[in-house]
Design a protein around this motif. Structure first.
Motif, PDB file in Angstrom:
ATOM      1  N   PHE A   7      43.396 104.577  -0.560  1.00 26.59           N
ATOM      2  CA  PHE A   7      43.182 105.916  -0.526  1.00 26.59           C
ATOM      3  C   PHE A   7      44.165 106.841  -1.311  1.00 26.59           C
ATOM      4  N   SER A   8      45.443 106.247  -0.941  1.00 27.22           N
ATOM      5  CA  SER A   8      46.748 106.818  -1.849  1.00 27.22           C
ATOM      6  C   SER A   8      46.502 106.538  -3.504  1.00 27.22           C
ATOM      7  N   ALA A   9      46.068 105.240  -3.783  1.00 28.21           N
ATOM      8  CA  ALA A   9      45.773 105.041  -5.102  1.00 28.21           C
ATOM      9  C   ALA A   9      44.609 105.951  -5.849  1.00 28.21           C
ATOM     10  N   LYS A  10      43.562 106.036  -5.064  1.00 28.47           N
ATOM     11  CA  LYS A  10      42.571 106.893  -5.433  1.00 28.47           C
ATOM     12  C   LYS A  10      42.971 108.208  -5.475  1.00 28.47           C
ATOM     13  N   THR A  11      43.664 108.898  -4.718  1.00 27.02           N
ATOM     14  CA  THR A  11      44.229 110.251  -4.844  1.00 27.02           C
ATOM     15  C   THR A  11      45.032 110.534  -5.857  1.00 27.02           C
TER      16      THR A  11
END
Length: 295
Positions: A7-11
């Motif tokens: 999720f952090s990478a996508k954000t």
């Protein structure tokens, strides 16, 4: 834990793309605004109504620039200056950079010092003009090409690229009986497409936008380039507005303001380079990165 990282990478990717997209739009907007203004009426431009799209669509500015056919002649001159100038630049840069990239070249250190000296000290405009006039090159395109045969910065970039190629290539070709010219033409240049494309674009853009040297050395109107002709046409519009004292002729001239002419001139001068760039983009980006890393 893995889902949080995902999720952090996508954000991060979303924010990064959004920021890059916004910066791209900010960079593109000035040209987009000029393009919209070139197809808008002078009233809409002066009143500030143009933002993203043309207002009161018309092509009067382009008709004014292309009406007498002089702009087409100057465009042909610019193409000639750009194509021949770029070919001469690339030929001289390659022929100078390849031997300078070889440590076995006698006097290599002195030559590099001499070439570096030209980056720090220049003769000046007046001595250059006297030299060109003495050589009888006024009103000749050689007055543009000869003084600018090699860019010292581009020479060092290409030299760095050649130095980054494996030395074993030259050694194996020499064992097979190839001389330096054969090695350069048949082996080195096919491996150097990225840097050749990058430097060709640099040289071509410089020639396409050349203005001051043309203004100094080319006085015949039939041999002037696009940028000088556009500048003259813009000045003619300014002069016609200042000299118009009324009447139908003055009113018709006032319908077309310098802002509209400038916008159309920007579009006409930038569009050809924008059309060429996509064909060189892949090699251009790679060549610039290689030059920055190896240099």
């Amino acid at each position: 834990m893995k889902s949080r990282r995902s999720f952090s990478a996508k954000t991060y990717a979303a924010v990064n793309y959004a920021a890059l997209g916004l910066l791209s739009l900010l960079t593109l907007y000035p040209f987009w605004y000029e393009a919209a203004s070139s197809f808008s009426s002078s009233r809409a431009i002066t009143s500030g109504e143009v933002f993203l799209w043309p207002v009161e669509f018309n092509t009067d500015a382009y008709k004014r620039l292309l009406d007498d056919g002089q702009l087409l002649v100057s465009a042909k001159n610019t193409v000639l200056v750009t194509v021949v100038g770029t070919l001469l630049n690339m030929a001289m840069t390659v022929l100078a950079a390849y031997p300078l990239s070889k440590k076995r070249l006698m006097g290599r250190g002195g030559l590099l010092l001499f070439i570096t000296f030209t980056m720090l000290f220049v003769s000046g405009m007046i001595p250059n003009f006297i030299l060109i006039k003495t050589l009888g090159l006024i009103n000749s395109y050689w007055s543009l090409w000869l003084p600018a045969l090699i860019s010292t910065y581009n020479l060092f970039v290409m030299k760095s690229f050649f130095e980054g190629l494996p030395e074993e290539i030259d050694e194996s070709a020499s064992i097979d009986g190839a001389n330096d010219l054969a090695i350069l033409a048949k082996i080195i240049l096919p491996l150097s497409k990225p840097i050749l494309a990058a430097l060709s674009l640099f040289y071509a853009v410089g020639w396409w936008n050349s203005y001051f040297q043309v203004l100094l050395y080319i006085t015949r109107s039939t041999k002037q380039t696009l940028m000088v002709k556009l500048y003259q046409m813009i000045n003619q519009v300014d002069a016609s507005l200042l000299n118009s004292a009324g009447g139908s002729e003055g009113a018709s001239q006032a319908l077309l303001t310098p802002e509209a002419i400038k916008a159309a001139a920007i579009v006409l001068s930038v569009t050809p380079i924008l059309c060429v760039y996509p064909f060189l983009q892949r090699h251009f980006v790679k060549g610039v990165l290689i030059g920055s890393v190896k240099g």
